[in-house]
Design a protein around this motif. Structure first.
Motif, short mmCIF file in Angstrom:
data_model
loop_
_atom_site.label_atom_id
_atom_site.label_comp_id
_atom_site.label_asym_id
_atom_site.label_seq_id
_atom_site.Cartn_x
_atom_site.Cartn_y
_atom_site.Cartn_z
N GLU C 258 36.22 40.31 36.45
CA GLU C 258 35.97 39.51 37.65
C GLU C 258 36.84 38.26 37.63
O GLU C 258 37.36 37.83 38.66
N SER C 259 37.01 37.69 36.43
CA SER C 259 37.83 36.49 36.31
C SER C 259 39.28 36.78 36.64
O SER C 259 39.96 35.98 37.29
N ILE C 260 39.76 37.92 36.17
CA ILE C 260 41.15 38.27 36.46
C ILE C 260 41.33 38.49 37.96
O ILE C 260 42.32 38.06 38.55
N LEU C 261 40.32 39.11 38.57
CA LEU C 261 40.38 39.29 40.02
C LEU C 261 40.51 37.94 40.72
O LEU C 261 41.36 37.74 41.59
N VAL C 264 43.95 36.45 40.40
CA VAL C 264 44.92 37.00 41.35
C VAL C 264 44.70 36.37 42.73
O VAL C 264 45.65 36.05 43.44
N THR C 265 43.43 36.19 43.10
CA THR C 265 43.15 35.51 44.37
C THR C 265 43.83 34.15 44.39
O THR C 265 44.52 33.79 45.35
N MET C 351 39.59 39.21 50.23
CA MET C 351 40.35 37.97 50.38
C MET C 351 41.70 38.06 49.69
O MET C 351 42.73 37.66 50.23
N THR C 352 41.69 38.61 48.47
CA THR C 352 42.92 38.71 47.69
C THR C 352 43.96 39.54 48.42
O THR C 352 45.12 39.14 48.55
#
Lengths: 247, 306, 368
Positions: C258-261, C264-265, C351-352
């Motif tokens: 989730e943090s990596i996601l 990227v956002t 969003m990303t």
């Protein structure tokens, strides 16, 4: 020409660590003289000029500017010189009038003096109608002429010009030199660096720095004679080619 | 074969609703293997022109092609074959000389070895400093590195935007010698400069001022367009001499030029006699009057006035 | 591919050789965690109090003992007049004073009506609130016990419980918040500055005039920051577990992914900013105004979103950090699994993608 000395330098040197940027230079500049200060990039021109403007403390040697000592009286020196460079000159987001008022103000002119000065200055430059124009909107040539006039707004003894005409069109460049001549005939000493060798011919005397030393000093005509050269360009190339160091 | 073709290019900038024309209706062409100089002061539109030709800007009107490729439609092909050295030093100051060169070789899909022959003469002069950061190089060395980086992919056309500005006379001479060696390799070179004296080093030049081309020709051809006789005068008091000459109503122009003043009369005729009169009237000494060939700067100033 | 790798390498060299940037990238998360953990904590622990006991009976002694025995309060002074209370406050020695009037016990037992005065230093309103709540709670506990003994009818018991974070331990709140902040700053601000720097230095001009695809330029510029962010995630989690004692109750891998996601956002936000900014200064300012503040205000980390006026609540939905904050709290603190956070994850993914598409589309292949 009067023989009052406005700048005297004797064995003036500046070291940065082991690097000798300026190596025992000695010269004198007379009142009202246009003195060309030439040299290749990295020859030590900027460092020497900074010392004379009271911005940098010499490592050794003596020098006075407008009669003041470069070690102890830097504040007085700053009051008695004008400075203009190609890079820094005017505030682009202020109008012509505001720039004049600002610089005149920081040199301590009274309100009345400022008003008179800015009127005469604008008239001389033919910019009366543009008093409220932002400097940003002016052509480069105008900016440089304005910057020069502002640099001498407080009637300094000497004005230092660091490559004042870089990139300007040939007509404006000559108009700029007219301003220099005029300042000189009004008794202001002009100390100027340039990359245009034809401009070196306009100077009363010229010094050429190579590797931190002054290798040649004299009137353009006599320098050309000494080096058996037709133009100052040739004199410069002869001397500068001997340089061993670069910046 | 024409390397660069420019047809009726115009470009406007709008700053705060005020439009300024950077280029207006410019046309010229550059032959393959030619050194073509764009000569003009700052603000003449040189950089805008270079950016249009290197596909960085799109013109408002007109067409241009580099190596036969349209600068708008085929910009990708041009990016493969053009070399560009912007006016501002545009290398990574925090990378070493070698790292910079390697980087630019790699992004053009080549290696230093592959085209070493082309840059050898230039790069050898800075190779002793290859581990030094680019930001710590002298002006002349930076310029050599920038040229090496612009050449590393063996471009067919080289765009050099004011490569000699702020560089001292010695480095400028060396730089032009390098350009002439590159010309022999068959590379087309477009170079801009504010120094009028460099015009004579180009095969052909375009004199440009305020976005308009004043003249396009060989350096000799440009000076041939100067129709009126040109006089060089010198005497003991140069500034007063200029003032006196300028007050003569018959004088069209009088400009200081090194140790001489260059003078043109409105209605040429007995020019020499008129100059002698001025000198006599002003009691000048050591006077010298010569009829001379104009140089590019004389022509530029004459064209500016037209 | 070689083009790409050398670009990434170059980017590393930039970061590596700029000690200031490197320092910010590596130390900022650690400094923030430590700052929030020890200096800026809003935990109420050993708050200094004074007691003005005019009654000195069994009841006041019992309450005083209970209060000073609790871990929240520390009795530093017994005072003997209101004047003295005021003086002690002015000296800054105490944060709260408790005043028992005369005949406290008597009043309490016989008229069923006793008064206690709590005087708190409300120059820090949050702490003052918390302190008075705690003190009231201890007092009402005592009262309840009395009531039980005496079986008095018609008494209303006020029970006070701090849900979710009974100890008011700040770390539970700020670790997820700091993670959101740090990742936003490192990724968005640093990438936008890095791209704009190339424009400012003029190197972008030269790169654009090369065959390098704009898409590759962007990706290559973000990769080093992505790696630094992973490093930051690790350092924050290690610090919070081992130094601040905040356990990771949920699945560690879920948390990391989730943090990596979210990283990227943030990167795509950074690229978006760099498209419009012309100078590094502008890029930094835009990042601070459009990321740092909203993250601070709307993620729920400092101020609960539910208490905000409706328009602000709506705005908070477009702040990516809000969703990430919810996810981290759920996974890390409450120990919930993916089935509880899939909605928030979906929002972040959406969003990303949107940001990435816009920013790559808008990335200029020319100068103007």
């Amino acid at each position: 020409m009067q023989t009052e000395k406005v700048i005297t330098a004797k064995n003036l040197s500046k070291k940065f660590g082991h690097f000798v940027a300026v190596d025992h230079i000695s010269f004198e500049v007379n009142k009202g003289e246009i003195f060309g200060f030439l040299g290749a990039n990295g020859a030590g021109k900027t460092t020497a000029m900074r010392m004379l403007c009271g911005l940098s403390m010499p490592s050794s040697g003596e020098a006075t500017v407008a009669g003041f000592d470069v070690y102890k009286q830097t504040e007085q020196i700053k009051k008695n010189i004008g400075y203009m460079s190609q890079r820094f000159s005017l505030y682009e987001d202020l109008t012509i009038g505001e720039n004049i008022r600002f610089y005149a103000g920081i040199y301590g002119l009274t309100d009345k003096q400022i008003r008179e000065k800015s009127d005469s200055l604008l008239k001389e430059l033919n910019m009366q109608e543009h008093k409220k124009t932002l400097v940003r909107e002016l052509p480069l040539g105008w900016k440089q002429k304005l910057a020069f006039s502002i640099a001498i707004v407080h009637d300094p003894a000497i004005v230092f010009l660091d490559e004042p005409t870089g990139g300007v069109d040939p007509i404006t460049r000559r108009e700029f030199w007219n301003l220099i001549y005029e300042a000189s005939s009004n008794g202001i000493t002009v100390f100027v660096t340039t990359h245009y060798m034809d401009e070196a011919e306009y100077c009363h005397r010229v010094s050429i720095m190579v590797d931190g030393r002054i290798d040649a000093l004299g009137a353009p005509a006599s320098l050309k004679k000494d080096h058996a050269a037709k133009t100052m360009d040739e004199v410069f190339l002869q001397l500068a080619r001997k340089a061993v160091r670069s910046e | 074969m024409q390397s660069v073709v420019v047809e009726n290019i115009s470009k406007k900038y709008v700053v705060k609703k005020k439009a300024t024309e950077a280029l207006s209706d410019i046309s010229f062409h550059v032959d393959k293997g030619e050194i073509f100089g764009i000569i003009g002061p700052d603000g003449a539109g040189k950089t805008t022109l270079f950016r249009i030709l290197t596909t960085l800007l799109v013109a408002d009107a007109g067409k241009a092609a580099v190596d036969g490729f349209d600068v708008v439609k085929d910009y990708k092909q041009i990016r493969n074959r053009a070399g560009y050295m912007p006016g501002k030093f545009s290398l990574y100051q925090d990378l070493s000389v070698q790292e910079n060169l390697e980087f630019f070789a790699a992004i053009f899909n080549t290696t230093i070895q592959e085209n070493y022959g082309l840059i050898k003469d230039i790069y050898q002069q800075i190779e002793p400093f290859r581990t030094r950061k680019a930001g710590q190089l002298s002006g002349g060395m930076k310029q050599k590195l920038a040229l090496s980086c612009a050449l590393i992919h063996k471009p067919s056309v080289l765009f050099l935007d004011e490569p000699t500005t702020g560089v001292d006379a010695v480095s400028r001479k060396e730089f032009w010698e390098m350009l002439h060696r590159l010309k022999r390799e068959g590379i087309t070179i477009l170079v801009s400069t504010p120094y009028m004296d460099e015009a004579s080093l180009c095969d052909r030049v375009a004199l440009i001022q305020k976005g308009k081309i004043l003249s396009i020709d060989t350096p000799k051809g440009v000076t041939k367009q100067f129709r009126k006789p040109l006089w060089a005068v010198k005497a003991n008091e140069m500034y007063r001499l200029m003032m006196d000459i300028k007050t003569d109503p018959g004088v069209e122009s009088c400009y200081p030029f090194g140790q001489y003043h260059h003078i043109v009369f409105k209605n040429p005729g007995d020019d020499k006699k008129r100059l002698e009169e001025i000198i006599q009237k002003g009691h000048f000494t050591n006077a010298e009057i010569n009829n001379i060939e104009p140089n590019i700067e004389d022509c530029f100033m004459a064209l500016m006035k037209e | 591919m070689k083009q790409f790798l050398i670009f990434v390498k170059k980017e590393w060299l930039h970061i590596w050789r700029d000690s200031r940037t490197l320092f910010i990238l590596v130390w900022m998360p650690i400094v923030q965690i430590v700052l929030y953990g020890f200096a800026l904590t809003n935990e109420v622990k050993n708050s200094t109090i004074a007691i003005f006991d005019q009654s000195k009976d069994a009841a006041t002694t019992a309450i005083s003992n209970e209060i000073s025995a609790s871990r929240y309060f520390k009795l530093v002074k017994n005072v003997h007049s209101y004047k003295e209370i005021e003086a002690t406050f002015k000296q800054g020695k105490i944060r709260m004073a408790i005043v028992f009037p005369n005949n406290f016990s008597n009043d309490l037992l016989h008229s069923n009506h006793a008064q206690v005065q709590l005087i708190a230093d409300a120059s820090d309103p949050n702490t003052a609130n918390t302190l008075t709540n705690y003190a009231s709670s201890i007092i009402s506990d005592y009262q309840q016990r009395l009531n039980n003994e005496q079986q008095l009818p018609y008494a209303i018991n006020t029970q006070l419980r701090m849900l979710y974070n009974p100890e008011l331990k700040g770390a539970y709140n700020f670790v997820p918040g700091v993670m959101a902040l740090v990742l936003m700053l490192v990724c968005a601000m640093m990438t936008s500055i890095a791209i704009v720097k190339e424009k400012e230095m003029g190197t972008m001009e030269v790169i654009l005039v090369s065959p390098l695809k704009p898409f590759l330029i962007i990706i290559a510029k973000t990769i080093p920051y992505l790696l630094v962010s992973v490093l930051n995630i690790a350092s924050i989690l290690l610090l919070s577990v081992y130094v601040l004692g905040v356990p990771i109750t949920g699945n560690l891998w879920l948390l990391i992914w989730e943090s990596i996601l979210f990283t990227v956002t943030s990167l795509s936000v950074g690229i978006l900013i760099s498209n419009s900014a012309k100078t590094q200064q502008v890029a930094m300012f835009t990042s601070l105004m459009s990321l740092f503040l909203p993250t601070l205000l709307f993620s729920g980390f400092l101020f609960p979103v539910e208490n905000m006026p409706l328009p602000l609540q709506v705005i908070s939905n477009i702040v990516p950090a809000k969703w990430y904050y919810i996810i981290v709290k759920a996974v890390m603190i409450k120990g919930l699994g993916f089935s509880y956070v899939w909605k928030e994850t979906l929002v972040l993914v959406g969003m990303t993608l949107l940001l990435l598409i816009i920013s790559i589309r808008k990335f200029k292949t020319r100068l103007a």
